[in-house]
Write an enzyme that holds these catalytic residues in place. Structure first.
Site, PDB file in Angstrom:
ATOM      1  N   CYS A  88      45.835 -25.124  30.631  1.00  0.00           N
ATOM      2  CA  CYS A  88      46.865 -26.162  30.577  1.00  0.00           C
ATOM      3  C   CYS A  88      47.071 -26.586  29.119  1.00  0.00           C
ATOM      4  CB  CYS A  88      46.394 -27.345  31.421  1.00  0.00           C
ATOM      5  SG  CYS A  88      46.939 -28.937  30.825  1.00  0.00           S
ATOM      6  N   GLU A  89      48.321 -26.580  28.687  1.00  0.00           N
ATOM      7  CA  GLU A  89      48.579 -26.881  27.275  1.00  0.00           C
ATOM      8  C   GLU A  89      48.474 -28.367  26.957  1.00  0.00           C
ATOM      9  OE1 GLU A  89      52.432 -25.324  26.455  1.00  0.00           O
ATOM     10  OE2 GLU A  89      53.479 -27.139  27.086  1.00  0.00           O
ATOM     11  N   HIS A  90      48.449 -29.211  27.977  1.00  0.00           N
ATOM     12  CA  HIS A  90      48.347 -30.648  27.710  1.00  0.00           C
ATOM     13  C   HIS A  90      46.910 -31.101  27.519  1.00  0.00           C
ATOM     14  CE1 HIS A  90      52.237 -30.548  30.151  1.00  0.00           C
ATOM     15  NE2 HIS A  90      52.554 -30.651  28.889  1.00  0.00           N
ATOM     16  N   HIS A  91      45.972 -30.446  28.205  1.00  0.00           N
ATOM     17  CA  HIS A  91      44.586 -30.901  28.144  1.00  0.00           C
ATOM     18  C   HIS A  91      43.606 -29.816  27.720  1.00  0.00           C
ATOM     19  CE1 HIS A  91      46.697 -33.537  31.054  1.00  0.00           C
ATOM     20  NE2 HIS A  91      46.009 -34.481  30.445  1.00  0.00           N
ATOM     21  N   GLN A 129      52.318 -24.306  34.261  1.00  0.00           N
ATOM     22  CA  GLN A 129      52.441 -23.349  35.371  1.00  0.00           C
ATOM     23  C   GLN A 129      53.880 -22.856  35.555  1.00  0.00           C
ATOM     24  OE1 GLN A 129      50.287 -24.507  38.911  1.00  0.00           O
ATOM     25  NE2 GLN A 129      51.614 -23.254  40.215  1.00  0.00           N
ATOM     26  N   HIS A 157      44.532 -27.385  39.104  1.00  0.00           N
ATOM     27  CA  HIS A 157      44.548 -27.813  37.704  1.00  0.00           C
ATOM     28  C   HIS A 157      43.358 -28.723  37.459  1.00  0.00           C
ATOM     29  CE1 HIS A 157      48.759 -26.605  36.507  1.00  0.00           C
ATOM     30  NE2 HIS A 157      48.691 -26.289  37.781  1.00  0.00           N
ATOM     31  N   CYS A 159      42.653 -30.458  34.962  1.00  0.00           N
ATOM     32  CA  CYS A 159      43.003 -31.745  34.341  1.00  0.00           C
ATOM     33  C   CYS A 159      43.393 -32.767  35.401  1.00  0.00           C
ATOM     34  CB  CYS A 159      44.111 -31.573  33.312  1.00  0.00           C
ATOM     35  SG  CYS A 159      45.619 -30.864  33.956  1.00  0.00           S
TER      36      CYS A 159
END
Ligand code: ZN
Length: 202
Positions: A88-91, A129, A157, A159
């Site tokens: 995941c690119e956010h976390h 995703q 996910h 996160c």
């Protein structure tokens, strides 16, 4: 490709050295002793894992797509099911689950094992995703020029599960359909039914 990215792809050792240093600082930042036995090799291990998990940025690691001529004029859906692991690119924690890929061949067909390699390649990036689903479908559409492509990802996910409400084992589903799967509702339905059957079998 940016300069930094080509460094990542071409100079693996340099990347591992840089990231090891950063991970060591992270360990120090929580007040841990980075030299104690259990942690001594952790920075390098983390760096190596990241290098492997993000190899999808490197064009030279793109899977060779060996294709065959569709001599038998096979024109039904070819369906494949596999697993994928992405970040995941956010976390920067994993999201992972099942990947369903289908296409209806036109002039070319592809070795079935290649489908999962293509999924792996695009999964090995910092992703969301939705974009991962799209990238797999568009890559196949471009290389194979099939009558249609459909991709569904069904994933957990970390996160989402680790933070806040801690929803254990909750899953997100994304689908991208192109060409025949988009224009023909029956074709799309056939694909969705197959996916649903496989998911129910779990
Ligand atoms: Zn996230």
């Amino acid at each position: 490709m940016s300069d930094r990215m080509s460094l990542f792809c071409l100079n693996r050792e340099d990347y591992i050295k840089t990231v090891s240093r950063i991970v060591r600082e992270q360990i120090e930042a929580v007040g841990e002793d980075p030299d104690r036995e259990g942690l001594r090799d952790t920075p390098e291990r983390v760096a190596k894992l990241l290098r492997e998990s993000l190899r999808g940025y490197c064009a030279e690691e793109e899977p060779k797509v060996t294709m065959f001529e569709n001599r038998e004029n096979y024109d039904e859906m070819i369906f494949d099911e596999g697993y994928f692991y992405s970040y995941c690119e956010h976390h920067m924690v994993p999201f992972f689950g099942k990947a369903f890929v289908a296409y209806i061949p036109d002039r070319k067909i592809i070795g079935i094992s290649k489908l999962s390699r293509i999924v792996d390649h695009f999964a090995a990036r910092l992703q969301i995703q939705e974009r991962l689903t799209k990238q797999i479908a568009e890559f196949l559409q471009e290389k194979l020029e099939p009558k249609g492509v459909a991709v569904t990802l069904h994933a957990r996910h970390l996160c989402r599960e680790m933070r806040g409400v801690k929803k254990y084992n909750s899953k997100m589903t994304t689908t991208e359909v192109l060409s025949a799967f988009r224009t023909n509702p029956l074709t799309r339905q056939e694909f969705m039914n197959l996916v649903q059957n496989r998911l129910n079998g779990d």
